[in-house]
Design a protein around this motif. Structure first.
Motif, short mmCIF file in Angstrom:
data_model
loop_
_atom_site.label_atom_id
_atom_site.label_comp_id
_atom_site.label_asym_id
_atom_site.label_seq_id
_atom_site.Cartn_x
_atom_site.Cartn_y
_atom_site.Cartn_z
N LYS A 241 39.70 39.06 36.54
CA LYS A 241 38.84 39.21 37.72
C LYS A 241 37.85 38.04 37.81
O LYS A 241 38.13 36.96 37.33
CB LYS A 241 38.17 40.57 37.69
CG LYS A 241 39.21 41.69 37.84
CD LYS A 241 38.63 42.94 38.37
CE LYS A 241 39.75 43.95 38.60
NZ LYS A 241 39.20 45.24 38.98
N ASN A 242 36.70 38.24 38.41
CA ASN A 242 35.77 37.17 38.77
C ASN A 242 34.78 36.82 37.65
O ASN A 242 34.43 37.66 36.84
CB ASN A 242 34.96 37.60 40.00
CG ASN A 242 35.87 37.94 41.16
OD1 ASN A 242 36.89 37.31 41.39
ND2 ASN A 242 35.50 38.98 41.89
N ASP B 13 35.18 41.81 35.57
CA ASP B 13 34.23 40.77 35.98
C ASP B 13 33.25 40.40 34.86
O ASP B 13 32.89 41.22 34.03
CB ASP B 13 33.40 41.25 37.17
CG ASP B 13 34.23 41.42 38.43
OD1 ASP B 13 35.32 40.83 38.53
OD2 ASP B 13 33.77 42.15 39.33
#
Length: 183
Positions: free
Chosen positions: A127-128, A146
């Motif tokens: 993810k980010n 994240d």
């Protein structure tokens, strides 16, 4: 976002870490791989099959040239978000089905690949705001949430919760200080 706007976000990320236009574009191998990937991925998504196949041949030749000269392999089918940064070149292999989110950094020697058996067989989804340290392997049908920091020389083969700091073989969570300050 289109190819050029994604490439511009990549460039801004490289600029953040230092360097000027000439050094980033002409002397930064990680950025070369980003340029090649962004164009190849936009061709990969073309809706016109015949045109797509003709241009894909050229992109594959270009990709092979980048692999040989930089040691970075990013297939056109990989999904990578904006502001992608490759800190150092060499020995970077990303599986064709991998997904990498926005604002992620990877270092040299990183492998993001397929692993597992049965339902566990698959490719990671990252993810980010994830930082992946040097010589790390991320493998299997797992999700890296994240704001995760993965330390150098780690093996990640299980899901990782958001804001975790992971190190070791296999990687274990040592804190929840996140990737803040590394990205």
């Amino acid at each position: 976002m289109n190819c050029l706007s994604l490439l511009f976000t990549d460039y801004k990320k490289y600029k953040k870490y230092g360097g000027n236009f000439i050094t980033i574009v002409f002397f930064t191998q990680g950025f070369w791989a980003c340029i090649q990937y962004r164009f190849a991925h936009s061709v990969y998504k073309l809706p016109i099959p015949l045109l797509k196949q003709i241009i894909q041949i050229l992109c594959l030749i270009w990709q092979k040239g980048i692999e040989i000269s930089t040691g970075i392999s990013i297939p056109a089918s990989v999904k990578i978000g904006h502001s992608f940064y490759i800190g150092h070149f060499g020995g970077i292999i990303i599986n064709a089905k991998a997904c990498i989110g926005d604002n992620c950094n990877i270092s040299q020697g990183v492998t993001i690949g397929v692993s597992g058996q049965g339902k566990k067989r698959g490719v990671p989804k990252i993810k980010n705001n994830v930082y992946v340290g040097a010589n790390t392997v991320i493998a299997g049908n797992i999700i890296i949430e994240d704001n995760v920091l993965i330390g150098a020389c780690s093996l990640v083969n299980k899901n990782v919760a958001a804001n975790s700091v992971m190190v070791g073989v296999p990687a274990i969570k040592i804190s929840e200080k996140s990737s803040e300050g590394y990205i």
